[in-house]
Write a protein that holds these residues in place. Structure first.
Motif, PDB file in Angstrom:
ATOM      1  N   GLU A   1       0.716  -1.192   0.086  1.00  0.00           N
ATOM      2  CA  GLU A   1      -0.148   0.084  -0.016  1.00  0.00           C
ATOM      3  C   GLU A   1       0.601   1.403   0.096  1.00  0.00           C
ATOM      4  O   GLU A   1       0.229   2.313  -0.068  1.00  0.00           O
ATOM      5  CB  GLU A   1      -0.831  -0.170   1.189  1.00  0.00           C
ATOM      6  CG  GLU A   1      -2.005  -1.094   1.410  1.00  0.00           C
ATOM      7  CD  GLU A   1      -2.851  -0.817   2.457  1.00  0.00           C
ATOM      8  OE1 GLU A   1      -4.028  -0.413   2.182  1.00  0.00           O
ATOM      9  OE2 GLU A   1      -2.530  -1.412   3.571  1.00  0.00           O
ATOM     10  N   LEU A   2       2.203   1.021   0.201  1.00  0.00           N
ATOM     11  CA  LEU A   2       3.096   2.401   0.406  1.00  0.00           C
ATOM     12  C   LEU A   2       3.905   2.988  -0.809  1.00  0.00           C
ATOM     13  O   LEU A   2       4.537   3.659  -0.691  1.00  0.00           O
ATOM     14  CB  LEU A   2       4.098   1.846   1.346  1.00  0.00           C
ATOM     15  CG  LEU A   2       3.334   1.505   2.712  1.00  0.00           C
ATOM     16  CD1 LEU A   2       4.283   0.831   3.730  1.00  0.00           C
ATOM     17  CD2 LEU A   2       2.582   2.851   3.458  1.00  0.00           C
ATOM     18  N   THR A   3       3.439   2.230  -2.041  1.00  0.00           N
ATOM     19  CA  THR A   3       4.058   2.763  -3.342  1.00  0.00           C
ATOM     20  C   THR A   3       2.725   2.828  -4.270  1.00  0.00           C
ATOM     21  O   THR A   3       1.943   1.886  -4.383  1.00  0.00           O
ATOM     22  CB  THR A   3       5.007   1.754  -3.830  1.00  0.00           C
ATOM     23  OG1 THR A   3       6.253   1.668  -2.832  1.00  0.00           O
ATOM     24  CG2 THR A   3       5.491   2.086  -5.117  1.00  0.00           C
ATOM     25  N   PRO A   4       2.687   3.850  -5.078  1.00  0.00           N
ATOM     26  CA  PRO A   4       1.606   4.116  -5.955  1.00  0.00           C
ATOM     27  C   PRO A   4       1.759   3.090  -6.919  1.00  0.00           C
ATOM     28  O   PRO A   4       2.732   2.495  -7.371  1.00  0.00           O
ATOM     29  CB  PRO A   4       1.864   5.534  -6.744  1.00  0.00           C
ATOM     30  CG  PRO A   4       2.708   6.270  -5.549  1.00  0.00           C
ATOM     31  CD  PRO A   4       3.554   5.042  -4.881  1.00  0.00           C
ATOM     32  N   PHE A   5       0.572   2.692  -7.442  1.00  0.00           N
ATOM     33  CA  PHE A   5       0.221   1.451  -8.453  1.00  0.00           C
ATOM     34  C   PHE A   5       1.153   1.722  -9.467  1.00  0.00           C
ATOM     35  O   PHE A   5       1.875   0.973 -10.050  1.00  0.00           O
ATOM     36  CB  PHE A   5      -1.150   1.603  -8.727  1.00  0.00           C
ATOM     37  CG  PHE A   5      -1.516   0.253  -9.888  1.00  0.00           C
ATOM     38  CD1 PHE A   5      -1.733  -0.900  -9.290  1.00  0.00           C
ATOM     39  CD2 PHE A   5      -1.184   0.445 -11.073  1.00  0.00           C
ATOM     40  CE1 PHE A   5      -1.928  -2.081 -10.197  1.00  0.00           C
ATOM     41  CE2 PHE A   5      -1.458  -0.684 -11.883  1.00  0.00           C
ATOM     42  CZ  PHE A   5      -1.690  -1.954 -11.603  1.00  0.00           C
ATOM     43  N   LYS A   6       1.234   3.045 -10.078  1.00  0.00           N
ATOM     44  CA  LYS A   6       1.961   3.381 -11.404  1.00  0.00           C
ATOM     45  C   LYS A   6       3.482   3.230 -11.012  1.00  0.00           C
ATOM     46  O   LYS A   6       4.213   2.865 -12.097  1.00  0.00           O
ATOM     47  CB  LYS A   6       1.643   4.692 -11.880  1.00  0.00           C
ATOM     48  CG  LYS A   6       2.365   5.980 -10.854  1.00  0.00           C
ATOM     49  CD  LYS A   6       2.049   7.017 -11.392  1.00  0.00           C
ATOM     50  CE  LYS A   6       2.493   8.413 -10.420  1.00  0.00           C
ATOM     51  NZ  LYS A   6       2.088   9.540 -11.045  1.00  0.00           N
ATOM     52  N   ASP A   7       3.871   3.385  -9.829  1.00  0.00           N
ATOM     53  CA  ASP A   7       5.427   2.926  -9.553  1.00  0.00           C
ATOM     54  C   ASP A   7       5.769   1.431  -9.420  1.00  0.00           C
ATOM     55  O   ASP A   7       6.845   0.965  -9.829  1.00  0.00           O
ATOM     56  CB  ASP A   7       5.902   3.465  -8.209  1.00  0.00           C
ATOM     57  CG  ASP A   7       5.774   5.160  -8.484  1.00  0.00           C
ATOM     58  OD1 ASP A   7       5.992   5.732  -9.643  1.00  0.00           O
ATOM     59  OD2 ASP A   7       5.729   6.060  -7.416  1.00  0.00           O
ATOM     60  N   ARG A   8       4.915   0.768  -8.840  1.00  0.00           N
ATOM     61  CA  ARG A   8       4.855  -0.831  -8.879  1.00  0.00           C
ATOM     62  C   ARG A   8       4.894  -1.387 -10.072  1.00  0.00           C
ATOM     63  O   ARG A   8       5.413  -2.270 -10.312  1.00  0.00           O
ATOM     64  CB  ARG A   8       3.828  -1.245  -7.832  1.00  0.00           C
ATOM     65  CG  ARG A   8       3.837  -0.811  -6.430  1.00  0.00           C
ATOM     66  CD  ARG A   8       2.865  -1.633  -5.713  1.00  0.00           C
ATOM     67  NE  ARG A   8       3.136  -3.044  -5.463  1.00  0.00           N
ATOM     68  CZ  ARG A   8       1.983  -3.704  -5.565  1.00  0.00           C
ATOM     69  NH1 ARG A   8       0.980  -3.343  -5.686  1.00  0.00           N
ATOM     70  NH2 ARG A   8       2.177  -5.205  -5.813  1.00  0.00           N
ATOM     71  N   PHE A   9       3.883  -0.918 -11.037  1.00  0.00           N
ATOM     72  CA  PHE A   9       3.777  -1.639 -12.378  1.00  0.00           C
ATOM     73  C   PHE A   9       4.243  -0.731 -13.575  1.00  0.00           C
ATOM     74  O   PHE A   9       3.510  -0.720 -14.527  1.00  0.00           O
ATOM     75  CB  PHE A   9       2.505  -2.288 -12.404  1.00  0.00           C
ATOM     76  CG  PHE A   9       2.121  -3.032 -11.333  1.00  0.00           C
ATOM     77  CD1 PHE A   9       2.463  -4.458 -11.379  1.00  0.00           C
ATOM     78  CD2 PHE A   9       1.307  -2.630 -10.153  1.00  0.00           C
ATOM     79  CE1 PHE A   9       2.167  -5.400 -10.484  1.00  0.00           C
ATOM     80  CE2 PHE A   9       1.063  -3.579  -9.105  1.00  0.00           C
ATOM     81  CZ  PHE A   9       1.741  -4.802  -9.214  1.00  0.00           C
ATOM     82  N   SER A  10       5.361   0.207 -13.534  1.00  0.00           N
ATOM     83  CA  SER A  10       5.953   0.805 -14.557  1.00  0.00           C
ATOM     84  C   SER A  10       6.525  -0.436 -15.469  1.00  0.00           C
ATOM     85  O   SER A  10       6.708  -1.480 -15.192  1.00  0.00           O
ATOM     86  CB  SER A  10       6.754   1.819 -14.196  1.00  0.00           C
ATOM     87  OG  SER A  10       8.139   0.824 -13.434  1.00  0.00           O
ATOM     88  N   ALA A  11       6.821   0.091 -16.857  1.00  0.00           N
ATOM     89  CA  ALA A  11       7.331  -0.785 -17.802  1.00  0.00           C
ATOM     90  C   ALA A  11       8.779  -1.268 -17.241  1.00  0.00           C
ATOM     91  O   ALA A  11       8.956  -2.525 -17.387  1.00  0.00           O
ATOM     92  CB  ALA A  11       7.672  -0.141 -18.920  1.00  0.00           C
ATOM     93  N   ARG A  12       9.537  -0.604 -16.470  1.00  0.00           N
ATOM     94  CA  ARG A  12      10.799  -1.025 -16.068  1.00  0.00           C
ATOM     95  C   ARG A  12      10.458  -2.191 -14.923  1.00  0.00           C
ATOM     96  O   ARG A  12      11.376  -3.111 -14.904  1.00  0.00           O
ATOM     97  CB  ARG A  12      11.576  -0.084 -15.501  1.00  0.00           C
ATOM     98  CG  ARG A  12      12.851  -0.380 -14.697  1.00  0.00           C
ATOM     99  CD  ARG A  12      13.658   0.956 -14.171  1.00  0.00           C
ATOM    100  NE  ARG A  12      14.988   0.391 -13.643  1.00  0.00           N
ATOM    101  CZ  ARG A  12      14.904   0.215 -12.450  1.00  0.00           C
ATOM    102  NH1 ARG A  12      13.989  -0.030 -11.462  1.00  0.00           N
ATOM    103  NH2 ARG A  12      16.107  -0.219 -11.832  1.00  0.00           N
TER     104      ARG A  12
END
Length: 603
Positions: A294-305
Motif C-alpha cells: 500500500e505504500l507505493t503508488p500503483f504506477k510505480d509498482r507496475f511501470s514498464a521497468r
C-alpha cells in the motif's frame, strides 16, 4: 557523525530534543527539518489537504508498515493443519491437471496424423511445442505470483489454458493445433507457483511432507496422461483427448476458485492492515498501520521497468544463483533422460503384442515407482528432522542433509535403465522385466525432483516460485526439445534391423544417467560452497536468523524484489524491512521515495 533523527513514534510537534551534528551543513539541514516539524510540516516538502487530514487523524505524517511479526498468527503459516492440507489437496489436483495436459496429447498423434495428412513425427510437434512453451510459461508466471498473489495468478493461468483447449478440440487444420498448443503451454503457470504455496504455509523446518505431496502430483500427472490416453486412443476419436483435458481443467479451476484462499504473505498483510484500519475507525481509535504493497503508488509498482524486472527475475536467478543453476540442470537432464525412455514404450511392448490401451496401462509401473519413492521419503524425512534438530547451528545439517536420501535413491536411475535396456528385446524374456526397470527408474525420478525442490524451497523461501521456476524450465524445455528425436533415436541406433537396437539406445541413456548420479554426490559434497556463491540465498538465510528462524515474506534483493520486497526508505538497522515509512502519508504519489529515504535517518 550525526545522531539519528527520532522516529515518528515521538510527537511530531516535539521540539525539545536536541540533535547534535558534527558537520555544519548537516546540522543546518536537520535544523530546517525540525523547524518544519515544529510547525506541523513534513520533512520533505509542502503540505496538501490529504497530508493535513492524515496528520489530524493519526498525529503523524508517517505510515507504519505491518511486518510478519505483527500478524504472524493470521498468515498462512498459522493456518490449522486441516486447512493447510485441504488447500494443498486442491493444489495437488491443479498440478496433476497441468502435467496431464503435457502427456495426454501424445495419444492423439496417430489420429491427428491421419486426419490432417501429416507424418506422425510432425504430429508430435504439438507435444514438443507445448512442453517448450510450458517451460517459459513457468518462468513468466512464477514471479507475478510473488507480486500479485498466488490465487489470481493460478486462476488466470487455468482460465487461459482451458480457453486454448477449445480451438485445439475443434481445429480445422494442423496449424491451429500448433499455435493453440503453444499458447496453452505459455499460459501454464506450472509447479513453480504451486510449490511457492508450500513456502507460504510451512516453515523450512516443517515443509518436507508438503513438498513430497506436491512433487508426487507433478510426476503423477505425467503418468496419468498415457494411462487415460491409451483407452481414449483405442476406443474414441482423437479429439476426446483434448475434451477430457478441458473437462478436468475446468473442474479443478472451479475447486480452486471456491476452496483455496490467498496464501502469499505480503498480499495477506495488505488485507490484514486494511481490516485493522477499518475496525479501529469503527471503534473511534484509528490505527496507523499499512500493508507492504500500500505504500507505493500503483504506477510505480507496475511501470514498464518494474514489469521487466519482475519477468526476468527467474532467468537471472537461474543464471546467477549457483544453487538454482546446478540443481535445475541435474533435475532437468534426469527428467529429459526419463522422457526419452518413455517414448520407447510403444516400440518395446509392441514386441509382446500389447494393444494400445495395454501400452498405456504399462505406465502404471512407473506410477508404482513414484508411490514407492514417496513412501520411502516419509522415514527419510523423519531422520532428516532429527539431524536438523540435533544440529541447529550446523549449516550442512540444515541444508545438505535434505539431499541425504537422494544419495541412496539416485543410483536407481542407471540401474533401472540398464535393466529396462536388456529386458526390452522382446520374447522369450517376459514383459515384466522392462516394467520392473521402469518402476526403479520412477523411484529415481521422484527422488531427484523431490530432493532438489526441497533444497531450493528451503534456500529461497518466499522467492521459491522464481527459484524453482529454473528447475521447471530445465525439465520441461529439455523434455520438449527431445520429444521429436526420441522415437528416431530408439528406432535407428544402430539401425532398426538390429534385434538389440532398443537395448543399445537405452544403454546410451544408462551411461549418461551414471554421470548424473556422480553429480549428485558432488553437489552434496560441495553444497556449502554453492550456497556461499549464491548471494540471494545468503541474504534470505541472514534474514531468517534475525527473526528467530522464521521465514521472511520478502526481502530487498538482487533480483527485482521491488516494493513487495523492500519499502523505499524503510530500511532500519537490525531489521529486514523498516516498520516506519517516512512521509508516506499521501495517496497522490507526488513525492519521491528518494526524499522519503533521505529523511529516515541521517548518519
Amino acid at each position: 557523525m550525526a545522531a539519528r533523527i527520532p522516529q515518528a513514534q515521538q510527537p511530531i510537534g516535539n521540539t525539545t530534543n536536541s540533535i547534535p551534528a558534527s558537520e555544519a551543513g548537516e546540522k543546518d539541514d536537520i535544523s530546517d527539518d525540525l523547524h518544519n516539524t515544529a510547525n506541523g510540516y513534513p520533512h520533505d516538502g509542502p503540505v496538501d489537504d490529504k497530508d493535513r487530514q492524515f496528520f489530524e487523524k493519526y498525529g503523524t505524517y508517517d505510515r507504519y508498515e505491518l511486518t510478519e511479526e505483527d500478524c504472524y498468527d493470521e498468515l498462512g503459516f498459522s493456518f490449522p493443519n486441516w486447512k493447510k492440507w485441504t488447500i494443498l489437496t486442491v493444489v495437488f489436483l491443479v498440478q496433476v491437471s497441468m502435467n496431464f495436459n503435457t502427456s495426454l496429447y501424445s495419444d492423439a498423434v496417430s489420429g491427428i496424423s491421419e486426419e490432417f495428412g501429416v507424418s506422425a513425427q510432425a504430429a508430435r510437434l504439438g507435444a514438443a511445442i507445448f512442453l517448450i512453451t510450458y517451460a517459459f510459461g513457468c518462468e513468466l508466471w512464477a514471479p507475478w505470483s510473488e507480486e500479485l498473489g498466488r490465487w489470481p495468478i493460478l486462476q488466470l493461468s487455468m482460465f487461459f489454458v482451458n480457453i486454448w483447449q477449445i480451438p485445439v478440440g475443434i481445429a480445422p487444420n494442423f496449424a491451429t493445433i500448433l499455435v493453440c498448443r503453444a499458447l496453452g503451454g505459455l499460459s501454464t503457470a506450472g509447479g513453480s507457483v504451486t510449490l511457492g504455496m508450500v513456502a507460504d504455509m510451512w516453515e523450512a523446518d516443517t515443509q518436507q511432507y508438503a513438498v513430497a505431496y506436491i512433487v508426487f502430483s507433478s510426476v503423477g500427472g505425467s503418468v496419468l496422461g498415457p494411462i487415460v490416453g491409451g483407452f481414449v486412443s483405442q476406443f474414441l476419436a482423437w479429439r476426446w483427448n483434448i475434451w477430457i483435458q478441458l473437462i478436468f481443467g475446468g473442474f479443478v479451476q472451479i475447486l480452486h476458485f471456491f476452496l483455496v484462499p490467498e496464501t502469499r504473505s505480503t498480499i495477506m498483510m495488505d488485507r490484514i492492515a486494511k481490516r485493522r484500519r477499518k475496525e479501529s475507525e469503527k471503534e473511534g481509535k484509528p490505527e496507523n498501520v499499512w500493508g507492504p504493497n500500500e505504500l507505493t503508488p500503483f504506477k510505480d509498482r507496475f511501470s514498464a521497468r518494474e514489469i521487466l524486472i519482475t519477468w526476468i527475475r527467474p532467468f537471472r536467478m537461474f543464471l546467477t544463483e549457483p544453487i538454482v543453476l546446478v540443481l535445475s540442470l541435474l533435475s532437468g537432464f534426469s527428467d529429459a533422460i526419463i522422457f526419452m525412455f518413455l517414448q520407447s514404450y510403444s516400440l518395446v511392448f509392441d514386441q509382446w503384442g500389447f494393444s494400445t490401451f495395454a501400452v498405456g496401462l504399462a505406465f502404471i509401473a512407473i506410477g508404482i515407482g513414484y508411490f514407492l519413492a514417496w513412501f520411502s521419503f516419509i522415514p527419510a524425512i523423519k531422520h532428516n528432522e532429527k539431524v536438523r534438530r540435533d544440529n541447529p547451528d550446523d549449516e550442512r545439517a540444515q541444508y545438505e542433509s535434505r539431499l541425504w536420501w537422494l544419495l541412496y535413491t539416485a543410483p536407481c536411475l542407471p540401474i533401472g535403465l540398464i535393466i529396462f535396456a536388456w529386458t526390452s528385446t522382446g520374447p522369450p524374456i517376459h514383459w515384466i522385466g522392462p516394467m520392473i526397470g521402469s518402476a526403479i527408474i520412477g523411484i529415481a525420478n521422484y527422488a531427484i525432483y523431490m530432493a532438489t525442490i526441497d533444497y531450493m524451497i528451503c534456500a529461497y523461501g518466499p522467492y521459491s516460485a522464481s527459484a524453482t521456476g529454473g528447475n521447471g524450465w530445465s525439465r520441461d524445455f529439455l523434455a520438449g526439445v527431445l520429444t521429436l528425436p526420441a522415437t528416431p533415436f530408439y528406432q535407428n541406433i544402430p539401425n532398426s534391423d538390429d534385434p538389440n537396437h532398443l537395448a543399445y539406445a537405452s544403454t546410451i541413456l544408462f551411461c549418461i544417467a551414471a554421470l548424473l548420479v556422480v553429480a549428485v554426490y558432488i553437489i552434496y559434497w560441495k553444497g556449502p560452497q554453492l550456497r556461499a556463491r549464491s548471494p540471494f540465498a545468503q541474504q534470505l538465510a541472514s534474514a531468517r536468523e534475525q527473526v528467530g528462524g522464521r521465514r521472511v515474506s520478502a526481502l530487498p534483493g538482487l533480483y527485482g524484489s521491488r516494493h513487495n520486497s523492500i519499502v523505499a526508505g524503510g530500511s532500519v538497522a537490525g531489521s529486514r524491512r523498516g516498520s516506519v515509512i517516512r512521509r508516506q502519508s499521501y495517496a497522490s504519489g507526488r513525492h519521491s521515495s528518494m526524499a522519503a529515504s533521505r529523511q529516515v535517518s541521517r548518519v
